[in-house]
Design an enzyme around this catalytic site. Structure first.
Site, PDB file in Angstrom:
ATOM      1  N   ASN A 181       3.441 -11.552 -31.070  1.00 16.20           N
ATOM      2  CA  ASN A 181       2.698 -11.685 -32.306  1.00 16.20           C
ATOM      3  C   ASN A 181       3.100 -13.007 -32.928  1.00 16.20           C
ATOM      4  O   ASN A 181       4.247 -13.431 -32.787  1.00 16.20           O
ATOM      5  CB  ASN A 181       3.049 -10.516 -33.232  1.00 16.20           C
ATOM      6  CG  ASN A 181       2.164 -10.435 -34.434  1.00 16.20           C
ATOM      7  OD1 ASN A 181       2.388 -11.143 -35.412  1.00 16.20           O
ATOM      8  ND2 ASN A 181       1.166  -9.580 -34.370  1.00 16.20           N
ATOM      9  N   GLU A 233      10.541  -3.254 -22.494  1.00 16.96           N
ATOM     10  CA  GLU A 233      11.354  -2.059 -22.308  1.00 16.96           C
ATOM     11  C   GLU A 233      11.190  -1.066 -23.457  1.00 16.96           C
ATOM     12  O   GLU A 233      11.170   0.147 -23.249  1.00 16.96           O
ATOM     13  CB  GLU A 233      12.823  -2.400 -22.067  1.00 16.96           C
ATOM     14  CG  GLU A 233      13.455  -3.300 -23.090  1.00 16.96           C
ATOM     15  CD  GLU A 233      13.342  -4.781 -22.760  1.00 16.96           C
ATOM     16  OE1 GLU A 233      12.236  -5.237 -22.425  1.00 16.96           O
ATOM     17  OE2 GLU A 233      14.373  -5.479 -22.850  1.00 16.96           O
TER      18      GLU A 233
END
Length: 128
Positions: free
Chosen positions: A42, A52
């Protein structure tokens, strides 16, 4: 290893327009299910989600818990092995058992470790 292959498949779904560093992850459960994750960046970097965490959250979102997690693979195509960031280590320290295999790979090198080796003296629920 099937789990590593699946993590590399997940890496293809990474959204990394800023860093260009794609990461994939795969959680394997004790009943043979696989949950994939990729890093999703972002422009406001703090809102980025790592591969993960995406994979472990997917497993938990489907009703699995730490006692059900057999292993997690985390991969990238970088020159060095990818390792979980501090935030991911903190999350993994709570959401997987201490002896769960954490498999790190870049396609050339592979390392199998665990959360205790990656984050000794972790802060967790026992500290509260």
């Amino acid at each position: 290893m099937k789990i590593v292959d699946k993590a590399f498949e997940a890496m293809q779904n990474a959204y990394a327009p800023y860093s260009k560093y794609k990461v994939g992850a795969c959680v394997e459960t004790i009943d043979g299910k696989y949950f994939l994750g990729a890093n999703i960046e972002n422009a406001s970097y703090g809102l980025t989600n790592c591969a993960e965490r995406s994979a472990i959250f997917a497993a938990y979102s489907n009703g699995y818990r730490k006692k059900h997690i057999k292993a997690i693979a985390i991969v990238s195509n970088g020159e060095k092995l990818v390792t979980p960031c501090g935030a991911c280590r903190q999350v993994l320290s709570e959401l997987i058992e201490k002896d769960v295999d954490i498999i790190l790979s870049n396609g050339e090198k592979t390392l199998i470790t665990n959360i205790e080796d990656l984050m000794p003296l972790a802060f967790g629920a026992d500290n509260l």
